[in-house]
Enzyme design. Structure first.
Site, short mmCIF file in Angstrom:
data_model
loop_
_atom_site.label_atom_id
_atom_site.label_comp_id
_atom_site.label_asym_id
_atom_site.label_seq_id
_atom_site.Cartn_x
_atom_site.Cartn_y
_atom_site.Cartn_z
CG ASN A 193 -3.59 -7.41 7.87
OD1 ASN A 193 -3.55 -6.51 9.17
ND2 ASN A 193 -4.45 -7.06 7.14
CD GLU A 194 -8.00 -6.74 8.24
OE1 GLU A 194 -8.31 -5.78 9.04
OE2 GLU A 194 -8.14 -6.60 7.16
CG HIS A 248 -0.90 -5.91 5.57
ND1 HIS A 248 -1.05 -5.64 6.94
CD2 HIS A 248 -1.97 -5.80 4.90
CE1 HIS A 248 -1.82 -4.69 6.82
NE2 HIS A 248 -2.75 -4.79 5.73
CD GLN A 264 -2.88 -0.95 2.19
OE1 GLN A 264 -2.81 -1.75 3.32
NE2 GLN A 264 -4.00 -0.05 2.21
#
Length: 415
Positions: free
Chosen positions: A158-159, A114, A20
């Protein structure tokens, strides 16, 4: 307030994720998905925030605000661009970032995965292939050998439960048999020379096979990390939304909460901590679909409900089910009106304070995100950042909310 419930070693931080902010992550599966015909990504990540080169500026920003931790991710695709070929240059890059954190008094919270995987992994069955767990563990082990002595807190992934939430919201890749009819998956499969049914990216695959593979990868990754450095705290971070039911939806919501939040928290019981990440509540109807925003609700600049109080519910749920220390590893607000973000932080951190006052072991609050960045399928539209980023010059401009959060951190929650 004359006293603070926040312990002296509480972590106050800002978070980012490699794809990101770094830019030009060309060996990754997400880069491929951004560029194929039929992509659901609103725009391409491109140079992102150029943080791969401007990371000293980012760390200066974090430290200058008065925060004491920085969460960032390793990009597996940079470190292992081909199976078994590890880039010392990429590993050295992340070591310099870690050294930069320590030089500025920042505790590094490192996420090993991520959302983004190497392109070759997507071509090898992605996050439904049983072999992925072993491949991920090999990456975790090699990265920890090179970097582990400098990491403060390790998050394997992540998630992993986000695709389950996206399925509820109607955004996911669907079952194997339907993927050939999903243009982005079909064109990605053609580019990789594989059958569309095997396309299983981390962020968009919610099958039972994906749950099993992610869980196995988390455990194998955790073991690989601790085999190198046994004293390094390891956990994962979860997208644990606060689900609310409209009339008649109570049983449906209880089932969704158990499937998306509960089963992952149960699997966190053997970890050293669990990271919780939430932004607002999700109001659901009897059909399990999102319900309209209640009349009179607080709204952000894009018409979404502002509900910072979701954080308290999610922390309490995590502590009750997982029974391990809790870190808030992401929490924030997408808005063009920074005064809304200031108010959001006050309410959300108040939620953390109430949990601490009740004896819940919460050890950190990490805001999402440091910079206005690439927000996946939504592109550069959503603005979660503590700092704005000029899309041409990459100049970072801190917002008033950044100073506000920094003031809270400097006072350790007293302000």
């Amino acid at each position: 307030m004359t006293t603070t419930p926040f312990p002296a070693d509480f972590l106050w931080g800002a978070a980012s994720a490699g794809h990101q902010v770094e830019g030009q992550n060309t060996s990754s599966d997400v880069w491929l998905l951004e560029h194929v015909e039929g992509s659901i990504f609103a725009e391409k990540s491109g140079d992102a925030c150029d943080s791969y080169h401007r990371w000293p500026d980012d760390l200066d920003l974090v430290a200058g605000l008065g925060l004491n931790s920085y969460r960032f991710s390793l990009e597996w695709a940079r470190i292992e661009p081909e199976p078994g070929e590890f880039s010392l240059a990429a590993l050295d890059h992340y070591r310099r970032v870690l050294e930069g954190c320590h030089a500025r008094g920042l505790t590094p919270i490192v996420t090993f995965h991520h959302f983004v995987s190497p392109r070759w992994l997507l071509g090898a069955g992605g996050w439904e292939a049983p072999e992925t767990a072993e491949r991920f563990a090999a990456f975790c082990g090699r990265a920890t050998e090179h970097l582990g002595d400098l990491i403060g807190l390790a998050c394997t992934m992540n998630e992993p439960n986000l695709p389950d939430l996206l399925a509820v919201l109607g955004v996911a890749g669907g079952p194997r048999g339907a993927r050939a009819h999903f243009p982005m998956f079909a064109h990605a499969a053609a580019a990789l020379g594989v059958d569309p049914s095997t396309i299983a990216p981390f962020q968009l695959t919610s099958s039972d096979e994906a749950f099993a593979v992610k869980l196995a990868a988390h455990r194998a990754g955790r073991d690989a990390i601790t085999a190198v450095r046994g004293d390094l705290p390891v956990g994962w971070t979860l997208a644990n939304t606060d689900y609310h039911a409209t009339e008649g939806a109570e049983d449906v919501v209880a089932d969704i909460r158990a499937r998306i939040n509960g089963r992952y928290l149960v699997e966190s019981r053997d970890d050293d901590f669990v990271g919780v990440q939430t932004y607002n509540r999700t109001l659901l109807g009897p059909d399990g679909r999102p319900a309209p925003v209640p009349e009179g609700a607080l709204l952000n600049s894009t018409g979404e409900e502002i509900y910072p109080w979701a954080l308290e519910s999610v922390i309490r749920e995590a502590a009750d089910i997982a029974g391990v220390p809790v870190y808030v590893t992401e929490n924030g607000l997408s808005t063009d009106d920074d005064t809304q973000r200031v108010a959001f932080f006050d309410e959300a951190i108040g939620c953390v304070a109430r949990c601490l006052a009740d004896g819940i072991d919460v050890r950190g609050y990490v805001a999402w995100t440091l910079l206005d960045n690439f927000e996946w399928i939504f592109g550069y539209g959503p603005k979660f950042g503590l700092a704005a980023v000029d899309r041409t010059t990459f100049a970072r401009t801190p917002k008033p909310s950044a100073a506000h959060l920094g003031g809270i951190a400097r006072a350790n929650g007293l302000a």
